[in-house]
Design an enzyme around this catalytic site. Structure first.
Site, mmCIF file in Angstrom:
data_model
loop_
_atom_site.group_PDB
_atom_site.id
_atom_site.type_symbol
_atom_site.label_atom_id
_atom_site.label_comp_id
_atom_site.label_asym_id
_atom_site.label_seq_id
_atom_site.Cartn_x
_atom_site.Cartn_y
_atom_site.Cartn_z
ATOM 1 N N TYR A 1 0.861 -1.192 0.000
ATOM 2 C CA TYR A 1 0.000 0.000 0.000
ATOM 3 C C TYR A 1 0.887 1.229 0.000
ATOM 4 O O TYR A 1 2.016 1.205 0.498
ATOM 5 C CB TYR A 1 -0.912 -0.040 1.229
ATOM 6 C CG TYR A 1 -1.892 1.103 1.348
ATOM 7 C CD1 TYR A 1 -2.688 1.488 0.269
ATOM 8 C CD2 TYR A 1 -2.030 1.801 2.547
ATOM 9 C CE1 TYR A 1 -3.590 2.528 0.386
ATOM 10 C CE2 TYR A 1 -2.943 2.845 2.677
ATOM 11 C CZ TYR A 1 -3.711 3.207 1.590
ATOM 12 O OH TYR A 1 -4.603 4.236 1.709
ATOM 13 N N TYR B 83 -3.392 5.430 9.264
ATOM 14 C CA TYR B 83 -2.895 4.089 8.938
ATOM 15 C C TYR B 83 -1.670 3.862 9.807
ATOM 16 O O TYR B 83 -0.532 4.010 9.379
ATOM 17 C CB TYR B 83 -2.538 4.012 7.453
ATOM 18 C CG TYR B 83 -2.304 2.606 6.934
ATOM 19 C CD1 TYR B 83 -3.368 1.745 6.709
ATOM 20 C CD2 TYR B 83 -1.015 2.167 6.651
ATOM 21 C CE1 TYR B 83 -3.152 0.466 6.212
ATOM 22 C CE2 TYR B 83 -0.788 0.888 6.150
ATOM 23 C CZ TYR B 83 -1.856 0.048 5.936
ATOM 24 O OH TYR B 83 -1.642 -1.232 5.438
#
Length: 384
Positions: A263, A273
């Protein structure tokens, strides 16, 4: 001459001949320059395939052309029958193990479907606590609609293996996990045991897919992440790939390939995140390059990773703001369209196919171009 075959193409002749690297001819002693006028010319079809080649006969004296010369033809293989022309992704005869499939709405499932559509045999590894629900859903036809392939058939999963890739072998499993009711009834689910079982069942595999990630503190900022949370994220999300490849490599056929999923948070700051997950993805990408070298030298195995855009899978919803990330990507990516899971699956199928035989150690972005952006197009600061 016996027929020879390559992918999608078969060459055959109806009479014996000697084969050179470019032409097929019957050999006789050399002819003089004066006799070249008597030599028949090759006639090649303009369709792109060799339709009829009339060889010249070589002799010290003129030789009349045979009224029934042998013919060389390019005959259609199985992939040519009833299919569109082009460069097909052909994985027939290949066996894939996909680690991290527990439902039908994640990238792991999409990759499994694309590999199956290309002809690969599918084995999956499912997290032990989710195994019963997943297998029950398969038996009851819960996923049948999602199993439909482009040709109308259903994806077949040859076998589902219980797997927890956090543990390399049974000696690594702590007692509280062994006695946990979510693991009761399951056996041989550590990485080493799963590989041994796959070897016993099938002998070898050709493709390994890593679709695993877990960060127990993913919603915490990095400054608030505990050592346990950070190391657990790295163990489950990146070292698990190292372990899987380490153990599967001895039973992978030369020329095989692996895929993992990363990612953009590995290289750009994505607030929210956290919990060490951005570090885990960065480690995964670095490991991809190192493992491409090591597995390439040791077993002729290619190693690549796909940096996929956000997808609203069940696992991703644990982050808590996945829908906002999907909306952000739609508004700011170079291509303003929804990112479909099958687009990632199709790139994975390409990367593990012979068409990508020279690609290894790469991070391939499948995110509608979000990775190229340096500023958010929907930012009020940029409003004119």
């Amino acid at each position: 001459m016996a027929s020879t075959a390559a992918t999608g193409l078969q060459m055959a002749t109806v009479k014996p001949s000697v084969v050179s690297s470019r032409r097929m001819f019957t050999y006789k002693p050399p002819i003089s320059l004066l006799e070249l006028k008597d030599v028949a010319q090759y006639k090649l079809a303009s369709s792109g395939r060799i339709s009829s080649v009339q060889p010249f006969s070589m002799s010290c004296t003129p030789v009349a052309m045979n009224s029934n010369p042998f013919v060389t033809r390019a005959m259609a293989g199985e992939s040519d029958k009833g299919s569109a022309p082009g460069l097909p992704i052909d994985l027939r005869g290949k066996r894939a193990f996909i680690a991290g499939v527990a439902d039908d709405n994640g990238y792991g499932w999409a990759i499994a479907k694309s590999l199956a559509a290309a002809g690969a045999e599918i084995l999956v590894g499912t997290w032990v606590p989710a195994l019963n629900i997943f297998e029950t859903g398969l038996r009851r036809g819960k996923f049948d609609e999602s199993r439909v392939l482009p040709n109308g058939s259903l994806m077949e999963i040859t076998k589902v293996y219980p797997l927890d890739a956090v543990y390399d072998g049974p000696e690594d499993v702590p007692e509280d996990v062994k006695t946990n009711k979510r693991y009761s009834g399951a056996s041989n689910w550590t990485v080493k045991e799963v590989v041994e079982t796959v070897k016993k069942d099938f002998g070898t595999i050709d493709i390994l897919v890593h679709s695993l990630a877990n960060g127990p503190e993913v919603s915490k900022p990095l400054l608030e992440t505990s050592r346990y949370g950070y190391l657990t994220a790295v163990s489950a999300s990146s070292y698990s790939f190292v372990s899987l490849l380490k153990h599967f490599l001895p039973i992978m056929n030369p020329g095989g390939a692996t895929i993992s999923l990363t990612y953009i948070a590995s290289e750009r700051t994505i607030p929210g995140y956290g919990g060490g997950m951005s570090s885990a993805k960065a480690a995964l990408e670095s490991d991809t390059r190192v493992l491409a070298y090591e597995a390439g030298k040791k077993g002729q195995i290619r190693v690549n990773t796909i940096s996929a855009g956000p997808l609203g899978s069940r696992a991703a919803k644990a982050i808590g703001f996945i829908e906002k990330m999907i909306d952000y990507s739609f508004a700011n990516a170079a291509l303003q369209k929804e990112l479909r899971a099958d687009e990632v699956g199709n790139v994975a199928a390409f990367l593990v196919s012979p068409l990508a035989s020279a690609i290894t150690g790469s991070v391939v972005y499948v995110d509608n171009g979000l990775n190229i952006m340096g500023a958010a197009g929907d930012s009020p600061a940029l409003a004119v």
